[in-house]
Design an enzyme around this catalytic site. Structure first.
Site, PDB file in Angstrom:
ATOM      1  N   ARG A  46       0.851  -1.173   0.000  1.00 38.30           N
ATOM      2  CA  ARG A  46       0.000   0.000   0.000  1.00 38.30           C
ATOM      3  C   ARG A  46       0.895   1.234   0.000  1.00 38.30           C
ATOM      4  NH1 ARG A  46      -3.372  -2.907  -1.442  1.00 38.30           N
ATOM      5  NH2 ARG A  46      -5.489  -3.215  -0.672  1.00 38.30           N
ATOM      6  N   GLU A  48      -3.557   7.600  -5.763  1.00 41.18           N
ATOM      7  CA  GLU A  48      -3.692   6.895  -7.036  1.00 41.18           C
ATOM      8  C   GLU A  48      -4.981   7.333  -7.714  1.00 41.18           C
ATOM      9  OE1 GLU A  48      -3.514   2.729  -6.048  1.00 41.18           O
ATOM     10  OE2 GLU A  48      -1.512   2.897  -5.152  1.00 41.18           O
ATOM     11  N   HIS A  71      -0.552   0.115  -9.896  1.00 43.28           N
ATOM     12  CA  HIS A  71      -1.209  -0.783  -8.944  1.00 43.28           C
ATOM     13  C   HIS A  71      -1.692  -2.044  -9.673  1.00 43.28           C
ATOM     14  CE1 HIS A  71      -3.475  -0.807  -4.858  1.00 43.28           C
ATOM     15  NE2 HIS A  71      -3.157  -2.031  -5.219  1.00 43.28           N
TER      16      HIS A  71
END
Length: 329
Positions: free
Chosen positions: A236, A265, A284
């Site tokens: 994360r 993000e 991601h």
């Protein structure tokens, strides 16, 4: 007439047919939304018996408006989008999927390590710019005999450790919740965080995001690292203090970074990381493969289906909630 109503708060998938197929077997109707705020979730979730969640916030404010909800199942390993304490207080089961992308994320972390160590991205850029000179990517160090440090020693970093050891890397780890015997069984030495930062040539972050891990890699940790150290994050974004990382990179305190996750993000176009040649970025995507996505979707839905028919979901996070609140279901 369906017995249950299940909401998908938000999703990035092309289809939800795998979920729909599983839920229809227990008499549940799937409804979909693309929520990004608490208020949007509250509006969409009225009267639902279960929720599947990707990125939308399931906060206490949201949970307090869900009198009929029995279960919330998240698409992924982490469940930081969900207020676990609030859900538990209301007797709502919270589930995740812990094992759907072990191979993918460990492979991706190692790919970032290799790309950083061998300066693949830098060389690619230089060659395409007309510069045929291996020295432009230096220095490059031999992997064999160097040290990979792991923050966290769950399923994914265990898999990464095995892959790294095959390349001759020594592996050390910091994880206060893992017993030394567990680490020793896979030839990993447990150390404290300070020692991990000091000894690692490559440092890979695999900590969940919670109140104890936000910003756990910050100025103090970067100040301890070797100047040739390369940091990798596939867990994360906020586990690493991004401003501290940027300062460390700009000051040459560490050699580079491979980041699949970031504090915000998508990444802002004015983020300094974008212009750094020693930083490798991906969107991601470490978890992704055709197979892992299907597995994730099916297991997320199965958590819901099991809870609705009175079974304990395989991937239940707040395990005490079933026993303590059984009469409410």
């Amino acid at each position: 007439m369906s017995k249950y109503k299940v909401l998908v708060t938000d999703y990035t998938y092309k289809t939800l047919e795998p979920e729909r197929e599983i839920l229809e077997k227990v008499g549940a109707t799937l409804i979909t939304a693309q929520c990004s705020t608490e208020d949007e979730v509250i509006e969409a979730a009225q009267g639902v018996d279960g929720i599947m969640n990707q990125y939308a916030p399931i906060s206490r404010k949201v949970i307090d408006t869900l009198p009929n909800c029995r279960v919330i199942s998240r698409y992924g390993v982490g469940f930081d989008t969900i207020d676990l304490n609030a859900a538990t207080e209301r007797g709502i089961m919270v589930c995740n999927v812990t094992d759907y992308c072990i191979d993918e994320v460990s492979n991706n972390a190692f790919a970032l390590l290799i790309a950083g160590a061998r300066k693949i991205v830098k060389h690619n850029k230089e060659v395409k710019s007309g510069n045929w000179d291996y020295k432009l990517g230096g220095p490059v160090f031999r992997l064999n005999g160097r040290t990979l440090g792991l923050i966290g020693l769950g399923n994914i970093p265990k898999a990464l450790a095995k892959k790294a050891q095959a390349f001759g890397l020594k592996v050390i780890a910091y994880d206060p919740y893992v017993h030394a015997e567990t680490a020793e069984a896979i030839n990993v030495d447990l150390v404290d965080l300070e020692s991990l930062c000091q000894e690692s040539d490559y440092l890979s972050v695999h900590a969940p995001l919670n109140n104890n891990t936000i910003g756990m890699v910050s100025d103090a940790e970067f100040n301890l690292m070797k100047t040739e150290a390369f940091i990798i994050n596939t867990s994360r974004g906020p586990v690493i203090d991004e401003s501290a990382l940027i300062k460390a990179l700009q000051a040459g305190k560490i050699a580079g970074a491979g980041l699949d996750v970031l504090e915000t993000e998508p990444l802002s176009s004015n983020n300094p990381l974008i212009k750094m040649d020693n930083v490798i970025l991906s969107p991601h995507s470490a978890y992704y493969s055709i197979e892992s996505e299907l597995e994730l979707k099916q297991k997320t839905a199965q958590n819901i289906a099991d809870a609705l028919i009175g079974k304990t979901p395989k991937y239940l996070v707040n395990k005490g909630v079933c026993k303590n609140n059984q009469s409410t279901f």
